[in-house]
Design an enzyme around this catalytic site. Sequence first.
Site, PDB file in Angstrom:
ATOM      1  N   LYS A 191       0.708  -1.241  -0.027  1.00  0.00           N
ATOM      2  CA  LYS A 191      -0.146   0.023  -0.127  1.00  0.00           C
ATOM      3  C   LYS A 191       0.997   1.211  -0.140  1.00  0.00           C
ATOM      4  CE  LYS A 191      -3.855   1.996   2.722  1.00  0.00           C
ATOM      5  NZ  LYS A 191      -4.716   1.923   3.934  1.00  0.00           N
ATOM      6  N   SER A 263      -9.481   2.444   2.312  1.00  0.00           N
ATOM      7  CA  SER A 263      -8.198   2.851   1.826  1.00  0.00           C
ATOM      8  C   SER A 263      -7.247   1.823   1.411  1.00  0.00           C
ATOM      9  CB  SER A 263      -7.370   4.072   2.671  1.00  0.00           C
ATOM     10  OG  SER A 263      -6.914   3.219   3.768  1.00  0.00           O
ATOM     11  N   SER A 287     -10.173   0.023   7.080  1.00  0.00           N
ATOM     12  CA  SER A 287      -9.361   0.067   5.783  1.00  0.00           C
ATOM     13  C   SER A 287      -9.170  -1.284   5.249  1.00  0.00           C
ATOM     14  CB  SER A 287      -8.329   1.060   5.942  1.00  0.00           C
ATOM     15  OG  SER A 287      -8.656   2.375   5.378  1.00  0.00           O
TER      16      SER A 287
END
Length: 555
Positions: A191, A263, A287
């Site tokens: 990420k 996210s 998330s």
Amino acid sequence: MYIVQDKTTLVACVYYLVFALMNDAFRRKIRSGGCGCATQLAFAFALQDSENKGSYGESFDQEALPLKTAFELFDANFFSSKKMVEITKGAKELNVPTIRANRKLVGSVNGGLNHHSPLILELGELIKTKQVTSEELTQICLKRLKRYNPVLEAVISYTEDLAYKQAKEADDLFSRGVYLGPLHGIPYGLKDIISVPQYKTTWGSKSFKDQVLDIEAWVYKRLKSAGAVLVAKLVSGSLAYDDIWFGGRTRNPWNIEEFSTGSSAGPAACISAGLVPFAIGSETVGSMTLPASRCGVTALRPTFGLVGRTGVMSISESLDKLGPFCRSATDCAIVLDSIMGKDPDDVSSRDISLGDPFSVVQVLASKGVNMVPFKLNYTVDSVQGIISFTMDVDMLAHFDEWQRSGKDDDYEAQDQWPVELRRARFFPAVDYLQGKGKLMQEVRESFKVDAMIGSPTEWERVCMGNLVGMPVIVVQTGFTHISNPPSSDCRRRKTTTTGIFAPPYHDHIALALAVAYQSETNHHKQRPPVDELGPNDSIPNPPIHIQPPRLLRFL
């Protein structure tokens, strides 16, 4: 026209102005002529200021003017009139109810005295038996990422040169008889809030889209030492909020008209579409669990403090967690074993030895699992407000300059961080701490079973689980048809998932139960129709299926 003739009168005007505008009784008295000359002057100046340009370069109407003094008390008068009114409205709707609820709680008494289809293993076996090299696996992953990303919008940047360098090193080590473990030569993605030197770490935001940090994140170091090969930086929602980023919005491979939510959208979408064997995401509040559920993948949000966070963009030091997205619980256990441990630069991380989830599976198989009705009881009724306080105040501490300089006006989704972080300047710490302390105490006392099964996306549970730092693994349990499919033979599906929750530092129990479940089912082996998602695949714009409004705080 009123003319202030001396300093004493001017001071009196300012003095009475503050109280007149903050008190309805004063206003009525002024209008009736029941106050002295200085007060009359104060009211006149207030009216004049509401019609003309104020000291901040814009008009102050009667609604915003009395707020100005209150904001000055917090040294927050850099906000515009419009933003002051917006913040006040949000505080009334969220902050005040939570504050009042927490005042009924006592979390700290006086004095503070209380208080399988394991893909990684399969690929590793292919490398060990020389049926494929790490370089060949890396090439396959990069090719698939580039093929499907134009539709999925799940990749921020490719680390191609680094990937081939690491893959070659992995192959060279293996040829010399050096084996680093099950992740040796396995490609993966990070990420893009996790920093890697010489490559952009954008945090998903156009404010930082050209940012390069000369920092090796701790989790990246751990994976590098395990021989894993980084092939891409995957989408993080802008500043780790939801699935919108500066290049678009990440889609769900099972149904490309849906977005991924959360996210950690990039890791979830890439695992679902089979673009990388595993990926590392993060969760502050939802998330990981939300995009894992939407995209139908296995993901472990570990116990708070189990994985070090040095070199990772922080939202909240007391909530942020890093964890793996994989095809199976077995793979999650393998990745967790490589990344967990004490990070010397992260004071919240701990060097804790978990039980072996695979041996636990054998125990479960021999003794059986006793399922009983269970509800985690607690009296705190402001959990969502408490976690908002925690997250927003911590986040604002990290992005104070960003807000003060007005850069939040350029943010990709104005209904997200900009609104929350403006309101975050008006949180009373005492009421927040009482509620959080009481919640953690009650959940710890109430969790009387080895593990709990429940929805991983139910918002109250998402907030509660993150506040107390408990682990959860998301597992697939089936599929349903989408509503109004574009054709009768449409392969798009809606995934269904459940969450297996365990007490903090009992991640191995949640993993073991997930491994046992997946050994008897094949939901996690199903693949979305990715071959129908080529670069020229047509997506209706706007989508046929209207998405519901985004829930706030998908972090």
